[in-house]
Design an enzyme around this catalytic site. Structure first.
Site, PDB file in Angstrom:
ATOM      1  N   ASP A 103     -19.845  -7.977  48.433  1.00 54.56           N
ATOM      2  CA  ASP A 103     -19.221  -7.518  49.674  1.00 54.56           C
ATOM      3  C   ASP A 103     -19.235  -5.987  49.726  1.00 54.56           C
ATOM      4  O   ASP A 103     -19.328  -5.327  48.694  1.00 54.56           O
ATOM      5  CB  ASP A 103     -17.760  -7.984  49.742  1.00 54.56           C
ATOM      6  CG  ASP A 103     -17.665  -9.505  49.755  1.00 54.56           C
ATOM      7  OD1 ASP A 103     -18.639 -10.151  50.160  1.00 54.56           O
ATOM      8  OD2 ASP A 103     -16.600 -10.017  49.362  1.00 54.56           O
TER       9      ASP A 103
HETATM   10  N1  URA Z   1     -16.909 -13.004  45.617  1.00 49.54           N
HETATM   11  C1  URA Z   1     -16.382 -12.271  46.623  1.00 49.54           C
HETATM   12  O1  URA Z   1     -15.395 -12.653  47.211  1.00 49.54           O
HETATM   13  N2  URA Z   1     -16.988 -11.121  46.933  1.00 49.54           N
HETATM   14  C2  URA Z   1     -18.066 -10.640  46.277  1.00 49.54           C
HETATM   15  O2  URA Z   1     -18.553  -9.552  46.609  1.00 49.54           O
HETATM   16  C3  URA Z   1     -18.594 -11.411  45.232  1.00 49.54           C
HETATM   17  C4  URA Z   1     -18.004 -12.593  44.923  1.00 49.54           C
END
Ligand code: URA
Length: 238
Positions: A103
């Site tokens: 993310d």
């Molecule tokens: N899980 C999440 O919620 N975000 C990420 O970036 C990776 C795994």
């Protein structure tokens, strides 16, 4: 392979720049100056010298990045900076892509490569490559949460995740945990905690299979993988 393509792929410049270098007599192949950008060369076999420097041919590039928060793990984005924007020009335009997504606000280990087959194997749900995350979570994470991770958690869209491991590092108003999961559903770690009524405040990926984030890399920094790291990464997908 066309001489200009090989030089551009090896980071000697853009297509336009290497064409100019070749035409101005700055490139030798097997000891002979070649001025034709379209001349055919055999990668890994022909000895190529560009601007007085031997050009070593490598088919694939593997980079380990400590992704900083605020950039997108994609090859391009209309609005935000991407992880490719953080790379030195010599690594761009080579078909390098991030293996899987983190993310925008997630930090940590991101593998970047132009080795498509390996990238796909690492992401394949069938291969069950474990990813390890460090997270700070609002509220008290409990043994019951650990059990829930072990059983798989039903997410907001009804999907039940595969079993994961939850290791509680410290408990308190804000808990610190380590999470290991072998899938990569959208916002998976955050949604697993949300299903347990808890919010992830900070998330960082620290390992993918046996590949561990180099602690010397500060956010935004990256380095090439060592050959032994590439071998271990390849081994987990076999
Ligand atoms: N899980 C999440 O919620 N975000 C990420 O970036 C990776 C795994």
């Amino acid at each position: 392979m066309r001489l200009e393509r090989l030089l551009a792929n090896m980071g000697c410049g853009t297509r336009k720049e290497v064409k100019l270098l070749i035409k101005s007599g700055k490139v030798a192949v097997n000891g002979k100056i070649l001025r034709d950008p379209g001349a055919q060369v055999i990668p890994g076999q022909d000895q190529i010298v560009c601007n007085g420097q031997a050009v070593e041919y490598r088919k694939y590039i593997y980079l380990m990045m400590n992704k900083p928060a605020g950039v997108i793990s994609a090859t391009e984005d209309a609005k935000d900076r991407t992880v490719l924007d953080l790379l030195d020009p010599q690594y761009r335009h080579k078909g390098i892509f991030p293996v899987g997504r983190l993310d925008k606000d997630t930090e940590g280990l991101l593998l970047l490569t132009n080795d498509g087959p390996l990238g796909h194997r690492l992401l394949s749900p069938k291969k069950k490559v474990f990813k390890t995350y460090y997270a700070r979570v609002q509220g008290q994470v409990t043994a019951a949460d650990r059990e829930a991770f072990r059983n798989g958690i039903v997410l907001d869209d009804g999907y039940r995740t595969l079993p994961g491991d939850l290791n509680i590092l410290s408990e308190g108003p804000i808990s610190e945990v380590e999470v290991m999961i072998c899938e990569g559903k959208y916002h998976q770690v955050k949604r697993m905690f949300l299903a347990l009524g808890k919010q992830v405040l900070y998330l960082k990926r620290v390992a993918m299979g046996d590949l561990v984030l180099d602690p010397r890399l500060r956010p935004g920094e990256y380095r090439e993988l060592e050959s032994e790291e590439i071998q271990r990464l390849t081994a987990v997908t076999e």
